[in-house]
Design a protein around this motif. Structure first.
Motif, PDB file in Angstrom:
ATOM      1  N   UNK A 471       0.841  -1.206   0.000  1.00  0.00           N
ATOM      2  CA  UNK A 471       0.000   0.000   0.000  1.00  0.00           C
ATOM      3  C   UNK A 471       0.878   1.258   0.000  1.00  0.00           C
ATOM      4  N   UNK A 472       1.888   1.255   0.854  1.00  0.00           N
ATOM      5  CA  UNK A 472       2.714   2.452   1.006  1.00  0.00           C
ATOM      6  C   UNK A 472       3.413   2.816  -0.292  1.00  0.00           C
ATOM      7  N   UNK A 473       3.850   1.803  -1.057  1.00  0.00           N
ATOM      8  CA  UNK A 473       4.621   2.093  -2.262  1.00  0.00           C
ATOM      9  C   UNK A 473       3.840   1.833  -3.547  1.00  0.00           C
ATOM     10  N   UNK A 474       2.529   1.596  -3.392  1.00  0.00           N
ATOM     11  CA  UNK A 474       1.661   1.400  -4.561  1.00  0.00           C
ATOM     12  C   UNK A 474       2.138   0.254  -5.447  1.00  0.00           C
ATOM     13  N   UNK A 475       2.618  -0.821  -4.808  1.00  0.00           N
ATOM     14  CA  UNK A 475       3.146  -1.950  -5.574  1.00  0.00           C
ATOM     15  C   UNK A 475       1.998  -2.813  -6.072  1.00  0.00           C
ATOM     16  N   UNK A 476       1.971  -3.029  -7.383  1.00  0.00           N
ATOM     17  CA  UNK A 476       0.859  -3.779  -7.974  1.00  0.00           C
ATOM     18  C   UNK A 476       1.226  -4.257  -9.367  1.00  0.00           C
ATOM     19  N   UNK A 477       0.521  -5.291  -9.821  1.00  0.00           N
ATOM     20  CA  UNK A 477       0.668  -5.714 -11.215  1.00  0.00           C
ATOM     21  C   UNK A 477       0.318  -4.554 -12.128  1.00  0.00           C
ATOM     22  N   UNK A 478      -0.623  -3.747 -11.663  1.00  0.00           N
ATOM     23  CA  UNK A 478      -1.180  -2.710 -12.533  1.00  0.00           C
ATOM     24  C   UNK A 478      -0.406  -1.402 -12.464  1.00  0.00           C
ATOM     25  N   UNK A 479       0.644  -1.357 -11.632  1.00  0.00           N
ATOM     26  CA  UNK A 479       1.401  -0.107 -11.543  1.00  0.00           C
ATOM     27  C   UNK A 479       2.844  -0.284 -11.986  1.00  0.00           C
ATOM     28  N   UNK A 480       3.235  -1.530 -12.275  1.00  0.00           N
ATOM     29  CA  UNK A 480       4.611  -1.752 -12.713  1.00  0.00           C
ATOM     30  C   UNK A 480       4.798  -1.136 -14.101  1.00  0.00           C
ATOM     31  N   UNK A 481       5.898  -0.410 -14.258  1.00  0.00           N
ATOM     32  CA  UNK A 481       6.125   0.268 -15.529  1.00  0.00           C
ATOM     33  C   UNK A 481       6.707  -0.725 -16.525  1.00  0.00           C
ATOM     34  N   UNK A 482       5.902  -1.054 -17.543  1.00  0.00           N
ATOM     35  CA  UNK A 482       6.368  -1.968 -18.584  1.00  0.00           C
ATOM     36  C   UNK A 482       6.207  -1.347 -19.957  1.00  0.00           C
ATOM     37  N   UNK A 483       4.946  -1.304 -20.435  1.00  0.00           N
ATOM     38  CA  UNK A 483       4.743  -0.799 -21.793  1.00  0.00           C
ATOM     39  C   UNK A 483       4.665   0.730 -21.854  1.00  0.00           C
ATOM     40  N   UNK A 484       3.928   1.341 -20.918  1.00  0.00           N
ATOM     41  CA  UNK A 484       3.752   2.805 -20.945  1.00  0.00           C
ATOM     42  C   UNK A 484       4.542   3.453 -19.809  1.00  0.00           C
ATOM     43  N   UNK A 485       4.997   4.687 -20.078  1.00  0.00           N
ATOM     44  CA  UNK A 485       5.616   5.475 -19.007  1.00  0.00           C
ATOM     45  C   UNK A 485       4.606   6.527 -18.544  1.00  0.00           C
ATOM     46  N   UNK A 486       4.586   6.815 -17.244  1.00  0.00           N
ATOM     47  CA  UNK A 486       3.657   7.852 -16.784  1.00  0.00           C
ATOM     48  C   UNK A 486       4.104   9.222 -17.281  1.00  0.00           C
ATOM     49  N   UNK A 488       3.836  12.214 -15.946  1.00  0.00           N
ATOM     50  CA  UNK A 488       4.510  13.030 -14.936  1.00  0.00           C
ATOM     51  C   UNK A 488       5.936  12.580 -14.673  1.00  0.00           C
ATOM     52  N   UNK A 489       6.173  11.302 -14.883  1.00  0.00           N
ATOM     53  CA  UNK A 489       7.522  10.786 -14.690  1.00  0.00           C
ATOM     54  C   UNK A 489       7.820  10.320 -13.285  1.00  0.00           C
TER      55      UNK A 489
END
Length: 907
Positions: A471-486, A488-489
């Motif tokens: 929760x603290x670090x927003x770790x998730x399958x759906x937040x790992x940077x793979x295909x798209x970059x955010x 804001x960076x």
DNA sequence: CCACATCCCTAG
DNA sequence: TAAGCTAGGGATGTGG
């Protein structure tokens, strides 16, 4: 109609599949509710022109009812936007697995998703229903969708169905049963030759005034009215099934029914039917007959509309016992005796028409009673019911399955809401690839303990460490940077590598699920405090426990190679933050905090006070041990440290460390060890105090040492427990030494014939964990398993714990393991030397060695003086030696001189 | 004496 | 539709 969902399935109908929900209403009625109109579907990800592909799909596969184009996210990776995918609806649920491979052959087809979701689960998930959840329905007709008779009080079709908020449990009906078979020559009965001679049943609540019934397949004289006798086995079985259906239980239980009673009855019925008898084993609420399936080496039993609960595996997973025979379990957990007729005597008892037969009947009755007692008294199902309610899985699935299906269920619900698809279970090839991969998963950090006896150790631990890290670090399958970059960076880079977008960019699905579980748990615990009665309290307690179990399941799932969503990047990110965290915590306590001043009932750091007076109570802190999510902090002071003082220090540390951490990570003050003995990593004993209200409650807690290990004998654990108590509570090493010498002397002079109970104390157990042929080395329990097979013709089943003792002889240790029963019956001499030199002294030395006690001084034999000394007196007490050592320990720990006479410490 | 493999069970 | 995860101690036995 309002009812609680017990089970669900579907039936085929010309209009399409129809869901059936089984349940029980608050007023006690059993319910079967038909729900038409729900359709099976799955998703496909494809390249190229989707509408053309959709047309092609409909042309090629006539089981496809319709194809729609829907925007969806892929399962893994941060994605800026959804992409169009195909949602393929089929005629029948079974069509989905039928065509899921073939559709991938079409041009452009890339992947299919959600192709292995059972139809009933798909329905529950999409409708927002949960296992053991309460629903309210609009009843439209009494017309069922099939001609099968439904064994329920209320049968209807629903036009709408909605879950309602309610956490209680309906008045469930329980039945337990147990069969007796007539063995041939006292050997294991097989359905081909041995008839079922008795069936005992227990009911909760009572059935027409009966708590139990015993059906007997012969004439019985002088039995009570709860014994029903029959002329033939067939008549008895038929009546059993009638009574079973008439009682209409929700929970069907027994002890080892999945691996014995149910397959036996089913096989026996088949054999009787083949020989022309007429037996119909109707057990389902839909009239389905009793059946079972072998999956791997496990037997799966399902009865439509009811929940089958074998108490054996539940007890195995919830209690650490040396043996799981019904006899032992009843004794340990219920303090009840099992009654038994030895297999060799069964025929005699059965053929008797007087006392012996009546005794046999009572013994049979007791077995089903014990089973139902285990379920009800130990409340074995409470936790499972709560897990079903929280995860949404059906109760049967929760009882039978592992954590995977519950996590899958929660993920499917939340993925669905957020427009993401979930991949099917990985193929065996993919699993093999994952397992072969050189990249591994690193676990938690274990700090090297400061060995020896310490005083005033404050114990703290992280509340739900891994979930809070996610929760603290927003770790998730759906937040790992793979295909798209955010855009804001802003990203999070864990110590293990990888990259995750922050919650501002996109909040992960897993962190969201965890957050709501955590919130519900806090809320549930709050409600527990104002629970109005015991039953409400119990439901709430089970619920908070279920929430805790589920919270802690997600990390394990993410590192499980057979999980639908497997991510080493994610799992490693979690543990790497965990390791970094405990190391940081240690550094902070040893460095930044390091000293606490106690003043006027509060704890302060140096910088929080204007000055330090010479009289101030200064406590120096140092971390002496830690494992994954815990830290043990030793407090040293010139002054006496009371439990309240230590409590202040603990709370101060917890608050300070927690403040330095991202939300919702939290270090909690747990307890205080007045004295602690660290032997090695994961091995320690503490005299620990926990706050309970205004009071401090104390006791000895042992972790990892031989006293808590089932592969050591009782003699060892009893002795160790005693010396730990003497050392920790009384500080009396001398007494501990004398105790050991007395025990050793006793063992040296054992006479098995005079004291057959001693065998119990010398018995070790080990799990027969795999097929005998897959052991690479000989093992003591394997030796015994082989001997038992030789003697009885049947080896113990895999998974059983096998008891053994070591007998005298010159052979290798493994070959001298023997069945304790056999040893008792045949008066075989025990290897006394083994028990002293290998079972007793090594663990004792690990403890007393801390005080400089030499083992040689412990091996004392009153009958054979001169073994280690040559005088007439018993050997000189080794206490003198450790006195010096003890002084060192003390000055090291508490630099204050204590008077000490016979005891080490004087509290 | 040692390094090493295998097995079991436990801590977290 | 078989199965959450890793870290770690300690016993036994083999082979050098």
């Amino acid at each position: 109609m309002n009812f609680q969902i017990l089970d669900a399935d579907y039936i085929g109908h010309e209009s399409g599949p129809v869901i059936r929900l089984f349940g029980r209403a608050e007023d006690g009625q059993s319910v079967c509710c038909f729900v038409p109109g729900f359709e099976p579907y799955f998703y496909m990800n494809a390249e190229g022109e989707l509408d053309k592909l959709a047309t092609m799909l409909k042309e090629r596969f006539d089981v496809i009812r319709k194809v729609e184009i829907v925007p969806k996210f892929e399962p893994v990776g941060y994605q800026v936007s959804k992409k169009p995918m195909l949602c393929i609806t089929t005629m029948e649920p079974r069509n989905v697995p039928e065509i899921r491979d073939d559709v991938l052959n079409l041009p452009g087809a890339k992947e299919v998703y959600e192709t292995d979701i059972l139809f009933r689960n798909r329905f529950m998930i999409d409708m927002g229903l949960h296992g053991m959840g309460w629903v309210t329905t609009e009843e439209i007709s009494e017309t069922p969708f099939s001609n099968d008779h439904i064994y329920c009080d209320s049968v209807f079709t629903a036009s709408s169905i909605k879950e309602t908020e309610k956490l209680s449990v309906a008045p469930l009906k329980h039945i337990s049963f147990d069969i007796e078979c007539l063995p041939i020559d006292g050997s294991m009965p097989v359905p081909e030759t041995s008839p079922v001679i008795m069936i005992s049943m227990s009911f909760g609540p009572a059935f027409n005034g009966h708590d139990t019934l015993v059906l007997v397949s012969k004439k019985v004289e002088g039995a009570g009215e709860d014994v029903i006798s029959f002329d033939t086995e067939t008549q008895m079985l038929n009546r059993f099934f009638e009574l079973f259906q008439e009682y209409d239980a929700d929970i069907v239980s027994g002890y080892n029914i999945n691996d014995f009673d149910i397959p036996y009855i089913a096989d026996r019925v088949a054999i009787l039917s083949n020989s022309g008898e007429s037996v119909r084993p109707t057990v389902g609420r839909d009239g389905r007959v009793l059946s079972y399936r072998k999956i791997g080496n496990r037997t799966m039993v399902s009865i439509p509309g009811r929940v089958v609960v074998d108490a054996l595996p539940l007890i195995r997973s919830q209690y650490s016992l040396k043996r799981y025979t019904l006899r032992n379990v009843a004794k340990e957990l219920l303090d009840m005796e099992k009654l038994d007729v030895a297999p060799s005597e069964m025929e005699e008892y059965w053929l008797d028409d007087g006392e012996k037969l009546l005794k046999f009947i009572d013994y049979a009755r007791r077995d089903s009673e014990l089973a139902i007692e285990l379920i009800l008294k130990l409340r074995l199902l409470d936790k499972h019911i709560a897990v079903a309610q929280v995860s949404g899985s059906l109760l049967q699935e929760v009882v039978d399955g592992g954590q995977t299906s519950m996590v899958d269920n929660l993920l499917l619900r939340e993925y669905g809401k957020q427009g993401r698809v979930i991949p099917p279970k990985p193929s065996d090839e993919l699993v093999a690839m994952r397992n072969r991969s050189s990249e591994g998963l690193k676990g938690g950090e274990v700090l090297e303990p400061k060995k020896g006896l310490l005083e005033n150790v404050v114990i703290l631990d992280y509340k739900s460490l891994y979930p809070t890290i996610m929760m603290a670090h927003n770790l998730c399958y759906t937040t790992v940077v793979e295909q798209d970059r955010p855009a804001g960076g802003e990203t999070i880079v864990p110590p293990s590598g990888g990259e995750f977008v922050s919650a501002h960019v996109s909040k992960g699905i897993m962190p969201s699920i965890l957050e709501s579980l955590l919130q519900r748990r806090v809320e549930t615990k709050r409600k527990m405090k104002n629970a109005s009665d015991e039953s409400e309290y119990r439901v709430l307690d089970a619920t908070q426990l279920a929430l805790k179990i589920l919270l802690n399941s997600f990390y394990g799932y993410s590192g499980y190679t057979r999980a639908k969503l497997y991510s080493l990047t994610l799992a490693n990110a979690v543990t790497s933050f965990g390791r970094e965290n405990i190391l940081n915590t240690r550094a902070l306590i040893n460095g930044g905090i390091s000293k606490v001043i106690l003043k006027d009932g509060s704890a302060y750091f140096t910088e929080e006070l204007p000055s330090i007076e010479p009289d101030d109570h200064v406590v120096s802190l140092s971390v002496v041990y830690g494992d994954t999510d815990s830290v043990f902090v030793q407090c040293a002071s010139k002054k006496e440290i009371s439990l309240d003082d230590a409590g202040l220090v603990g709370s101060k540390i917890a608050a300070t460390v927690s403040a330095s951490l991202p939300d919702p990570m939290e270090l909690e003050f747990e307890s205080i060890a007045k004295r602690a003995l660290f032997i090695a990593k994961k091995r320690y004993a503490i005299w620990v105090f926990e706050r309970s209200g205004e009071e401090w409650k104390g006791g000895i807690k042992v972790k990892g040492m031989e006293t808590v290990r089932r592969d050591w004998c009782e003699l060892t654990s009893k002795t160790l427990n005693r010396i730990l108590e003497l050392v920790l509570k009384e500080g009396n090493v001398e007494a501990a030494v004398q105790h050991v010498r007395k025990v050793v002397d006793g063992v040296r002079n054992i006479d098995v014939r005079n004291d057959s109970d001693i065998i119990e104390d010398l018995t070790m157990t080990r799990m027969f964990s795999k097929k005998a042929t897959s052991y690479k080395n000989k093992q003591p329990h394997l030796t015994v398993a082989e001997k038992i097979e030789e003697r009885t013709g049947t080896p113990p089943p895999v998974g059983e714990r096998i008891p053994f003792v070591i007998i005298a002889g010159k052979d290798l240790f493994v070959n001298r393991a023997e069945d304790p029963e056999y040893v008792k019956e045949n008066n075989i001499p025990i290897d006394v030397d083994y028990y002293i030199k290998k079972q007793l002294l090594p663990p004792v030395e690990r403890i007393l060695g801390v005080f400089g006690v030499d083992v040689a001084n412990l091996d004392y034999d009153s009958k054979q003086k001169g073994l280690f000394d040559f005088s007439d007196k018993p050997p000189e007490s080794p206490v003198k030696k450790f006195k010096q050592k003890e002084a060192e320990v003390k000055t090291q720990q508490t630099p204050v001189n204590r008077k000490s006479q016979s005891s080490l410490f004087d509290f």
